[in-house]
Design a protein around this motif. Structure first.
Motif, PDB file in Angstrom:
ATOM      1  N   ALA A 190       8.835  -4.702  -1.785  1.00  0.00           N
ATOM      2  CA  ALA A 190       8.215  -3.388  -1.632  1.00  0.00           C
ATOM      3  C   ALA A 190       8.981  -2.526  -0.640  1.00  0.00           C
ATOM      4  O   ALA A 190       9.171  -1.321  -0.859  1.00  0.00           O
ATOM      5  CB  ALA A 190       6.762  -3.549  -1.193  1.00  0.00           C
ATOM      6  N   ALA A 191       9.422  -3.130   0.458  1.00  0.00           N
ATOM      7  CA  ALA A 191      10.193  -2.376   1.447  1.00  0.00           C
ATOM      8  C   ALA A 191      11.511  -1.898   0.856  1.00  0.00           C
ATOM      9  O   ALA A 191      11.949  -0.759   1.091  1.00  0.00           O
ATOM     10  CB  ALA A 191      10.438  -3.244   2.678  1.00  0.00           C
ATOM     11  N   ILE A 192      12.154  -2.752   0.082  1.00  0.00           N
ATOM     12  CA  ILE A 192      13.417  -2.365  -0.564  1.00  0.00           C
ATOM     13  C   ILE A 192      13.171  -1.262  -1.581  1.00  0.00           C
ATOM     14  O   ILE A 192      13.947  -0.303  -1.693  1.00  0.00           O
ATOM     15  CB  ILE A 192      14.070  -3.598  -1.211  1.00  0.00           C
ATOM     16  CG1 ILE A 192      14.589  -4.538  -0.120  1.00  0.00           C
ATOM     17  CG2 ILE A 192      15.195  -3.206  -2.171  1.00  0.00           C
ATOM     18  CD1 ILE A 192      15.088  -5.875  -0.636  1.00  0.00           C
ATOM     19  N   SER A 193      12.077  -1.364  -2.329  1.00  0.00           N
ATOM     20  CA  SER A 193      11.770  -0.337  -3.311  1.00  0.00           C
ATOM     21  C   SER A 193      11.530   1.015  -2.649  1.00  0.00           C
ATOM     22  O   SER A 193      12.022   2.054  -3.121  1.00  0.00           O
ATOM     23  CB  SER A 193      10.542  -0.735  -4.128  1.00  0.00           C
ATOM     24  OG  SER A 193      10.214   0.268  -5.049  1.00  0.00           O
ATOM     25  N   LEU A 194      10.790   1.026  -1.573  1.00  0.00           N
ATOM     26  CA  LEU A 194      10.532   2.284  -0.863  1.00  0.00           C
ATOM     27  C   LEU A 194      11.834   2.940  -0.410  1.00  0.00           C
ATOM     28  O   LEU A 194      12.018   4.155  -0.550  1.00  0.00           O
ATOM     29  CB  LEU A 194       9.611   2.033   0.335  1.00  0.00           C
ATOM     30  CG  LEU A 194       8.116   1.930   0.019  1.00  0.00           C
ATOM     31  CD1 LEU A 194       7.363   1.312   1.186  1.00  0.00           C
ATOM     32  CD2 LEU A 194       7.554   3.314  -0.309  1.00  0.00           C
ATOM     33  N   LYS A 195      12.734   2.153   0.126  1.00  0.00           N
ATOM     34  CA  LYS A 195      14.027   2.696   0.557  1.00  0.00           C
ATOM     35  C   LYS A 195      14.835   3.166  -0.653  1.00  0.00           C
ATOM     36  O   LYS A 195      15.517   4.212  -0.610  1.00  0.00           O
ATOM     37  CB  LYS A 195      14.798   1.649   1.347  1.00  0.00           C
ATOM     38  CG  LYS A 195      16.175   2.093   1.821  1.00  0.00           C
ATOM     39  CD  LYS A 195      16.121   3.355   2.692  1.00  0.00           C
ATOM     40  CE  LYS A 195      15.460   3.074   4.032  1.00  0.00           C
ATOM     41  NZ  LYS A 195      15.552   4.252   4.951  1.00  0.00           N
ATOM     42  N   ASN A 196      14.764   2.440  -1.752  1.00  0.00           N
ATOM     43  CA  ASN A 196      15.460   2.812  -2.977  1.00  0.00           C
ATOM     44  C   ASN A 196      14.979   4.176  -3.477  1.00  0.00           C
ATOM     45  O   ASN A 196      15.793   5.045  -3.830  1.00  0.00           O
ATOM     46  CB  ASN A 196      15.216   1.731  -4.032  1.00  0.00           C
ATOM     47  CG  ASN A 196      15.819   2.045  -5.380  1.00  0.00           C
ATOM     48  OD1 ASN A 196      17.020   2.255  -5.514  1.00  0.00           O
ATOM     49  ND2 ASN A 196      14.984   2.076  -6.412  1.00  0.00           N
ATOM     50  N   LEU A 197      13.665   4.377  -3.497  1.00  0.00           N
ATOM     51  CA  LEU A 197      13.113   5.661  -3.938  1.00  0.00           C
ATOM     52  C   LEU A 197      13.554   6.782  -3.010  1.00  0.00           C
ATOM     53  O   LEU A 197      13.841   7.908  -3.466  1.00  0.00           O
ATOM     54  CB  LEU A 197      11.589   5.586  -3.990  1.00  0.00           C
ATOM     55  CG  LEU A 197      10.976   4.501  -4.891  1.00  0.00           C
ATOM     56  CD1 LEU A 197       9.451   4.553  -4.802  1.00  0.00           C
ATOM     57  CD2 LEU A 197      11.437   4.636  -6.323  1.00  0.00           C
ATOM     58  N   VAL A 224       0.835  -1.198   0.000  1.00  0.00           N
ATOM     59  CA  VAL A 224       0.000   0.000   0.000  1.00  0.00           C
ATOM     60  C   VAL A 224       0.872   1.251   0.000  1.00  0.00           C
ATOM     61  O   VAL A 224       0.642   2.195  -0.776  1.00  0.00           O
ATOM     62  CB  VAL A 224      -0.948  -0.001   1.215  1.00  0.00           C
ATOM     63  CG1 VAL A 224      -1.694   1.333   1.311  1.00  0.00           C
ATOM     64  CG2 VAL A 224      -1.933  -1.159   1.133  1.00  0.00           C
ATOM     65  N   GLY A 225       1.878   1.264   0.869  1.00  0.00           N
ATOM     66  CA  GLY A 225       2.759   2.425   0.950  1.00  0.00           C
ATOM     67  C   GLY A 225       3.512   2.674  -0.343  1.00  0.00           C
ATOM     68  O   GLY A 225       3.672   3.822  -0.774  1.00  0.00           O
ATOM     69  N   LEU A 226       3.982   1.600  -0.976  1.00  0.00           N
ATOM     70  CA  LEU A 226       4.721   1.760  -2.228  1.00  0.00           C
ATOM     71  C   LEU A 226       3.793   2.231  -3.347  1.00  0.00           C
ATOM     72  O   LEU A 226       4.152   3.123  -4.129  1.00  0.00           O
ATOM     73  CB  LEU A 226       5.404   0.448  -2.611  1.00  0.00           C
ATOM     74  CG  LEU A 226       6.206   0.481  -3.916  1.00  0.00           C
ATOM     75  CD1 LEU A 226       7.283   1.559  -3.880  1.00  0.00           C
ATOM     76  CD2 LEU A 226       6.816  -0.889  -4.192  1.00  0.00           C
TER      77      LEU A 226
END
Length: 474
Positions: free
Chosen positions: A337-344, A96-98
């Motif tokens: 998704a957690a990794i993507s959020l940190k990546n962004l 949801v967050g991503l």
């Protein structure tokens, strides 16, 4: 004490490598490079040799290789809280967050996100969303697609049908989708194509000719049978074909006039490769759907996403009994998704896209210096995404035997010897592609170009090419 494994031998015995001549490696053949660690834009093999990763692995290692600890911490936190959940009739905070964050970054109106595990799945999913939209809006007969020649959209059967590389499709029988392929935006070879002639030098004329070809195909097939047109903002296969001004605006007008959907395949061009969140923004594209993967996580985890417009997803919400009859087990995986959020977050915090924009001009200038070499016919690209086309005398294309000798017999190994990973490729004409990590410094880009110049100078000698004449324009 257990013996240290011979990783090369074990790989050759057990690992089937993708898009690879697996039989070309062995004790009496070519040495297999086994990469074991990375640092910044560099990777290191099991013998300690260092290589500048001038291809960002496969156009996806945007951050290079020094953010592992930070991304691992985000992953560990997620794994401790919820290691897995699907998005099949459920949601979880990471997905949801991503999705919410990506909706903020997406072009206006493209705020709906369907998660996948990679690029081919994103393309397949886009096709299904297109078909579901048309089925729900009276377009059941829209079962055909238009794509571009040489363009690569993935190797799974649906994506493969869209791919314009015949050699990839021939072993697998009839394509899963009826697809017509039209010309790519290759300005370098215009004078050899009787459909365009050698007089089309201006963007307006070139764009008009390309769009007319597409419209002709639409009319030949029947406008009410075309479901979508798919293209990359800058086409990868064939060597970084940049569109002429007005091309993407023209695609939008054709899509609106004839009722098909416009899909931007941004598996490579999204998330900074062209210095923007989406390559569509740079080329003036207003697609109905965008396919992504690769840079979404900077390849620290496998993940893709399809962005769909309000218009495309409206039928999925208008009828409470209508299902989105497509799903992927690991789509929206909490870890990814957690990794993507940190990546962004890192992209913005560390000014990664600003680095691309600041150094693009320098990289282009340095690469264009290669035009003085007898084997280089063209240099093209944008952002940190470039191709150098290799030619014989008077820009002659190399034949099959010459390509085998040059690209596979010489360049692949010689580039490694020079301490860099790049891509000799002949899915279209003969090119070497470079797409360095987005965190690369000016000095590292210079190192890359200097190494490439050294290798291509030797390649010209190998192919018996003399010095460029005085008439050569650089």
């Amino acid at each position: 004490m257990h013996p240290v494994p011979d990783l090369q031998e074990e790989a050759l015995n057990h690992l089937l490598m993708h898009f690879t001549r697996n039989g070309a490696f062995g004790p009496e053949r070519q040495q297999l490079v086994v990469l074991e660690r990375g640092e910044g834009p560099y990777v290191f093999d099991t013998h300690g040799n260092r290589y500048f990763d001038a291809l960002s692995a496969l156009f996806c290692s945007q951050l290079g290789y020094s953010y592992g600890e930070e991304l691992a911490a985000a992953a560990a936190e997620q794994m401790a809280a919820l290691p897995f959940a699907t998005t099949w009739s459920f949601a979880h905070p990471a997905a949801v967050g991503l999705a919410e964050r990506l909706s903020q970054l997406a072009p206006p109106g493209l705020g709906h996100v369907f998660f996948t595990s990679g690029g081919a799945e994103s393309v397949e999913s886009a096709w299904k969303l297109v078909r579901l939209y048309h089925n729900a809006t009276g377009g059941e007969h829209r079962t055909k697609a238009i794509a571009r020649q040489v363009a690569y959209h993935g190797a799974s059967l649906g994506a493969l049908a869209l791919t314009g590389v015949d050699g990839y499709k021939a072993p697998f029988g009839p394509p899963a989708i009826h697809v017509r392929h039209v010309s790519a935006t290759n300005r370098f070879r215009l004078g050899e194509d009787e459909r365009f002639g050698d007089a089309i030098a201006e963007d307006a004329a070139f764009s008009s000719a390309l769009l007319k070809e597409i419209e002709d195909v639409v009319l030949e097939e029947g406008p009410d049978t075309i479901a979508m047109f798919i293209a990359e903002p800058v086409q990868n296969a064939g060597g970084c074909f940049v569109p002429p001004a007005g091309y993407w605006e023209g695609l939008r007008e054709l899509a609106d006039r004839y009722g098909f959907l416009l899909v931007a395949d941004e598996v490579i061009t999204a998330f900074g490769r062209l210095g923007e969140w989406f390559g569509s923004n740079r080329v003036g594209g207003r697609p109905d759907l965008i396919t992504t993967a690769k840079g979404l996580t900077s390849a620290y985890a496998p993940m893709g996403a399809v962005f769909a417009s309000d218009r495309v997803v409206a039928p999925l919400y208008d009828d409470p009994k209508r299902s989105l009859v497509h799903g992927i087990t690991f789509g929206g995986h909490p870890l990814c998704a957690a990794i993507s959020l940190k990546n962004l977050e890192i992209f913005e915090r560390d000014g990664v896209f600003e680095n691309v924009r600041a150094r693009e001009g320098h990289l282009e200038q340095r690469l264009r210096e290669l035009l003085s070499l007898p084997i280089v016919g063209d240099v093209r690209g944008a952002g940190f995404f470039w191709a150098v086309e290799l030619v014989g005398e008077e820009n002659r294309r190399f034949d099959a035997d010459e390509r085998e000798r040059l690209l596979r017999g010489f360049l692949f190994g010689r580039l490694l010897k020079a301490g860099m990973i790049a891509r000799p490729d002949d899915r279209g004409d003969s090119v070497v592609q470079v797409a360095p990590p987005l965190i690369s410094t000016a000095e590292q880009l210079d190192e890359m170009v200097d190494s490439l110049a050294e290798v291509l100078t030797e390649a010209g000698t190998l192919m018996n090419l003399g010095a460029r004449g005085a008439e050569r324009i650089v």
